[in-house]
Design a protein around this motif. Structure first.
Motif, mmCIF file in Angstrom:
data_model
loop_
_atom_site.group_PDB
_atom_site.id
_atom_site.type_symbol
_atom_site.label_atom_id
_atom_site.label_comp_id
_atom_site.label_asym_id
_atom_site.label_seq_id
_atom_site.Cartn_x
_atom_site.Cartn_y
_atom_site.Cartn_z
ATOM 1 N N ARG A 197 -12.655 39.314 -4.688
ATOM 2 C CA ARG A 197 -12.184 38.169 -3.905
ATOM 3 C C ARG A 197 -13.115 36.987 -4.185
ATOM 4 N N THR A 198 -12.566 35.857 -4.599
ATOM 5 C CA THR A 198 -13.391 34.686 -4.899
ATOM 6 C C THR A 198 -13.392 33.723 -3.716
ATOM 7 N N ILE A 199 -14.555 33.134 -3.448
ATOM 8 C CA ILE A 199 -14.713 32.173 -2.361
ATOM 9 C C ILE A 199 -15.411 30.939 -2.930
ATOM 10 N N PRO A 200 -14.643 29.956 -3.413
ATOM 11 C CA PRO A 200 -15.239 28.769 -4.029
ATOM 12 C C PRO A 200 -15.714 27.750 -2.990
ATOM 13 N N ILE A 201 -16.969 27.848 -2.590
ATOM 14 C CA ILE A 201 -17.538 26.925 -1.612
ATOM 15 C C ILE A 201 -18.922 26.468 -2.057
ATOM 16 N N ASP A 202 -19.329 25.327 -1.533
ATOM 17 C CA ASP A 202 -20.670 24.792 -1.760
ATOM 18 C C ASP A 202 -21.544 25.252 -0.597
ATOM 19 N N LEU A 203 -22.525 26.075 -0.854
ATOM 20 C CA LEU A 203 -23.346 26.646 0.208
ATOM 21 C C LEU A 203 -24.220 25.612 0.914
ATOM 22 N N CYS A 204 -24.348 24.431 0.325
ATOM 23 C CA CYS A 204 -25.105 23.366 0.989
ATOM 24 C C CYS A 204 -24.240 22.609 2.001
ATOM 25 N N ASP A 205 -22.951 22.891 2.008
ATOM 26 C CA ASP A 205 -22.013 22.274 2.948
ATOM 27 C C ASP A 205 -21.844 23.220 4.139
ATOM 28 N N ARG A 206 -22.375 22.840 5.282
ATOM 29 C CA ARG A 206 -22.359 23.718 6.451
ATOM 30 C C ARG A 206 -20.924 24.068 6.869
ATOM 31 N N ASP A 207 -20.014 23.106 6.755
ATOM 32 C CA ASP A 207 -18.627 23.380 7.117
ATOM 33 C C ASP A 207 -17.998 24.390 6.167
ATOM 34 N N ALA A 208 -18.318 24.273 4.884
ATOM 35 C CA ALA A 208 -17.758 25.190 3.885
ATOM 36 C C ALA A 208 -18.245 26.613 4.114
ATOM 37 N N VAL A 209 -19.502 26.751 4.488
ATOM 38 C CA VAL A 209 -20.038 28.083 4.757
ATOM 39 C C VAL A 209 -19.294 28.721 5.931
ATOM 40 N N VAL B 169 -15.521 43.206 -3.901
ATOM 41 C CA VAL B 169 -16.685 42.363 -4.191
ATOM 42 C C VAL B 169 -16.280 40.923 -3.908
ATOM 43 N N TRP B 170 -17.033 40.253 -3.054
ATOM 44 C CA TRP B 170 -16.766 38.859 -2.726
ATOM 45 C C TRP B 170 -17.725 37.984 -3.530
ATOM 46 N N LEU B 171 -17.162 37.110 -4.347
ATOM 47 C CA LEU B 171 -17.956 36.237 -5.209
ATOM 48 C C LEU B 171 -17.941 34.812 -4.666
ATOM 49 N N ILE B 172 -19.131 34.235 -4.482
ATOM 50 C CA ILE B 172 -19.250 32.902 -3.904
ATOM 51 C C ILE B 172 -19.985 31.975 -4.867
ATOM 52 N N ALA B 173 -19.395 30.805 -5.114
ATOM 53 C CA ALA B 173 -20.030 29.761 -5.925
ATOM 54 C C ALA B 173 -19.185 28.499 -5.811
ATOM 55 N N ARG B 174 -19.705 27.402 -6.311
ATOM 56 C CA ARG B 174 -18.967 26.124 -6.240
ATOM 57 C C ARG B 174 -17.836 26.053 -7.253
ATOM 58 N N ARG B 175 -18.056 26.600 -8.440
ATOM 59 C CA ARG B 175 -17.126 26.384 -9.553
ATOM 60 C C ARG B 175 -16.005 27.429 -9.544
ATOM 61 N N GLU B 176 -14.858 27.025 -9.018
ATOM 62 C CA GLU B 176 -13.738 27.954 -8.855
ATOM 63 C C GLU B 176 -13.253 28.496 -10.196
ATOM 64 N N GLU B 177 -13.191 27.633 -11.203
ATOM 65 C CA GLU B 177 -12.713 28.062 -12.515
ATOM 66 C C GLU B 177 -13.598 29.164 -13.087
ATOM 67 N N ARG B 178 -14.901 29.003 -12.951
ATOM 68 C CA ARG B 178 -15.834 30.018 -13.457
ATOM 69 C C ARG B 178 -15.695 31.329 -12.678
ATOM 70 N N LEU B 179 -15.469 31.218 -11.383
ATOM 71 C CA LEU B 179 -15.276 32.417 -10.559
ATOM 72 C C LEU B 179 -14.026 33.176 -10.978
ATOM 73 N N ARG C 195 -29.173 31.049 6.126
ATOM 74 C CA ARG C 195 -27.931 30.989 6.901
ATOM 75 C C ARG C 195 -26.963 32.093 6.473
ATOM 76 N N MET C 196 -26.827 32.308 5.168
ATOM 77 C CA MET C 196 -25.950 33.375 4.674
ATOM 78 C C MET C 196 -26.416 34.744 5.183
ATOM 79 N N THR C 197 -27.718 34.933 5.213
ATOM 80 C CA THR C 197 -28.263 36.195 5.705
ATOM 81 C C THR C 197 -27.962 36.375 7.184
ATOM 82 N N LYS C 198 -28.200 35.337 7.968
ATOM 83 C CA LYS C 198 -27.967 35.398 9.411
ATOM 84 C C LYS C 198 -26.496 35.685 9.720
#
Length: 251
Positions: free
Chosen positions: A54-66, A31-41, A116-119
């Motif tokens: 697997r945790t992926i701490p990224i901001d989905l509004c940041d195109r580079d992070a996605v 299960v891949w978990l995505i959110a901004r707050r790494e500590e919470r993940l 974008r995540m869907t695509k």
């Protein structure tokens, strides 16, 4: 490798999906978990059992992070059994009261990032895969004092229905989840400018029950999942009565 991908996993409905997902999709390897707050993940990861997380701490509004997520897909080349787009937020209040940054942020996260995540994920999905998009009962009609949020969720509902039709030939089911108010941290953010109306407090649903129904409906191939008798009735009413008559009443 079969995986589930859940955005907005650090709180709210996303967190609840993370807790329940492997109980229903029993063939998952990760299960891949995505959110901004790494500590919470990381806290959530420690509490989950029975599947590798697997945790992926990224901001989905940041195109580079996605792009980090896209690179991981290219590296591991998994089969995405289910994608849950749960990241999103809303701000209650009149448009003239809310900052331009907050209004634009709602659209970027609720609409652009979800699309974008869907695509990005679609090439890794196969027959019998599911996409679960968190919309809202606010999607059923315009809502003064919640105008941008309701409009953004109308986009999610419309996009989900159209995409479901497009992906039928691939055997991929797209489900829009349209609950009413849910008892989560959502309102802690939503009430930055004004307080929740009383009826929305009374009608708040249990997050666990909303998610359980959403997963069951998705597995049954339903395109819309609406929890609770009141919200199901609201959905019917908004189909029958012209919005021009209902909107002033809601306002």
């Amino acid at each position: 490798m079969k995986i589930a991908v859940i955005t907005g996993a650090s709180s709210g409905l996303g967190r609840e999906f993370a807790k329940q997902i492997n109980q229903h999709f029993v063939t998952l390897d990760e299960v891949w978990l995505i959110a901004r707050r790494e500590e919470r993940l990381n806290e959530l990861k420690e509490s989950l059992h029975g599947v590798h997380v697997r945790t992926i701490p990224i901001d989905l509004c940041d195109r580079d992070a996605v792009g980090t997520y896209e690179e991981m897909l290219q590296k591991f080349h998994p089969q995405i059994r289910v994608l849950v787009n749960a990241a999103g937020y809303g701000k209650m209040g009149y448009v003239e009261q809310i900052s331009e940054e907050d209004l634009a942020g709602e659209i970027r996260l609720n609409c652009e990032s979800l699309t974008r995540m869907t695509k990005i994920s679609l090439p890794y999905m196969a027959k019998r895969s599911n996409i679960i998009n968190i919309a809202s009962s606010a999607a059923f009609m315009p809502q003064p004092n919640f105008a941008v949020y309701a409009a953004s969720k109308s986009y999610v509902l419309s996009f989900s229905r159209a995409l479901h039709q497009e992906l039928k030939k691939h055997g991929i089911v797209v489900t829009a989840v349209c609950p009413g108010p849910v008892n989560t941290e959502f309102f802690d953010i939503a009430e930055s400018y004004t307080k929740t109306k009383g009826y929305k407090v009374i009608l708040r649903a249990n997050a666990g029950k909303v998610v359980t129904l959403a997963i069951k409906d998705a597995m049954k191939g339903k395109t819309v999942s609406t929890y609770g008798v009141v919200m199901k009735a609201f959905r019917v009413v908004t189909k029958i009565i012209p919005h021009g008559l209902i909107v002033p009443f809601i306002h």
